[in-house]
Design a protein around this motif. Structure first.
Motif, PDB file in Angstrom:
ATOM      1  N   GLU A  77      17.974  52.166  73.246  1.00 56.07           N
ATOM      2  CA  GLU A  77      17.950  51.296  72.243  1.00 56.07           C
ATOM      3  C   GLU A  77      18.128  50.076  72.493  1.00 56.07           C
ATOM      4  N   ASP A  78      18.891  49.734  73.741  1.00 58.24           N
ATOM      5  CA  ASP A  78      19.147  48.332  74.086  1.00 58.24           C
ATOM      6  C   ASP A  78      17.697  47.586  74.453  1.00 58.24           C
ATOM      7  N   THR A  79      16.779  48.675  74.626  1.00 54.82           N
ATOM      8  CA  THR A  79      15.318  47.694  75.123  1.00 54.82           C
ATOM      9  C   THR A  79      15.274  46.730  74.308  1.00 54.82           C
ATOM     10  N   ALA A  80      14.870  45.483  74.615  1.00 58.75           N
ATOM     11  CA  ALA A  80      14.294  44.454  73.718  1.00 58.75           C
ATOM     12  C   ALA A  80      14.140  43.077  74.659  1.00 58.75           C
ATOM     13  N   VAL A  81      13.604  42.035  74.215  1.00 62.56           N
ATOM     14  CA  VAL A  81      13.598  40.665  74.981  1.00 62.56           C
ATOM     15  C   VAL A  81      14.936  40.077  74.444  1.00 62.56           C
ATOM     16  N   TYR A  82      15.606  39.594  75.518  1.00 64.97           N
ATOM     17  CA  TYR A  82      16.970  39.038  75.385  1.00 64.97           C
ATOM     18  C   TYR A  82      16.754  37.488  75.436  1.00 64.97           C
ATOM     19  N   TYR A  83      17.355  36.830  74.486  1.00 66.44           N
ATOM     20  CA  TYR A  83      17.172  35.352  74.588  1.00 66.44           C
ATOM     21  C   TYR A  83      18.547  34.776  74.690  1.00 66.44           C
ATOM     22  N   CYS A  84      18.797  33.658  75.499  1.00 66.88           N
ATOM     23  CA  CYS A  84      19.831  32.937  75.729  1.00 66.88           C
ATOM     24  C   CYS A  84      19.842  31.873  74.475  1.00 66.88           C
ATOM     25  N   HIS A  85      21.080  31.507  74.013  1.00 66.03           N
ATOM     26  CA  HIS A  85      21.145  30.483  73.020  1.00 66.03           C
ATOM     27  C   HIS A  85      22.299  29.548  73.382  1.00 66.03           C
TER      28      HIS A  85
END
Length: 115
Positions: A88-96
């Motif tokens: 469930e951690d699968t995702a696109v991760y974005y830096c902000h």
């Protein structure tokens, strides 16, 4: 021109670890906070974790105890150590990056956790 460049995503088995990095470059006078968001297919983009310039951290309940954010203020770089990864951690991760005047976003890096 400010740019955030992420690295470190990839494919990992459940229970494994990954470390993401995000380096900010350009004309940066002041940074309030940096952090990571993630967006899974068909879902909204949600905050994962953030860290202020003073080192105060904030974590989503779903990642507490598994993820750790850290920051090198001198390099305007933020890191995300992800342990005990779950599918469930699968995702696109974005830096902000939050500055007094603007928000900046990275291009995103894919994290896929297989079961």
């Amino acid at each position: 021109q400010v740019q955030l460049v992420e690295s470190g995503g990839g494919l990992v088995q459940a229970g494994g670890s990954l470390r993401l990095s995000c380096a900010a470059s350009g004309s940066i006078s002041s940074v309030n906070a940096m952090g990571w968001y993630r967006q899974a297919p068909g879902k909204q983009r949600d905050l994962v974790t953030s860290i202020t310039s003073g080192g105060r951290t904030n974590y989503a309940d779903s990642v507490k105890g598994r993820f750790t954010i850290s920051r090198d203020n001198a390099k305007n770089t933020v890191y995300l150590q992800m342990n005990s990864l779950k599918p469930e951690d699968t995702a696109v991760y974005y830096c902000h990056m939050l500055t007094p005047r603007y928000d900046y976003w990275g291009q995103g890096t894919q994290v896929t956790v297989s079961s």
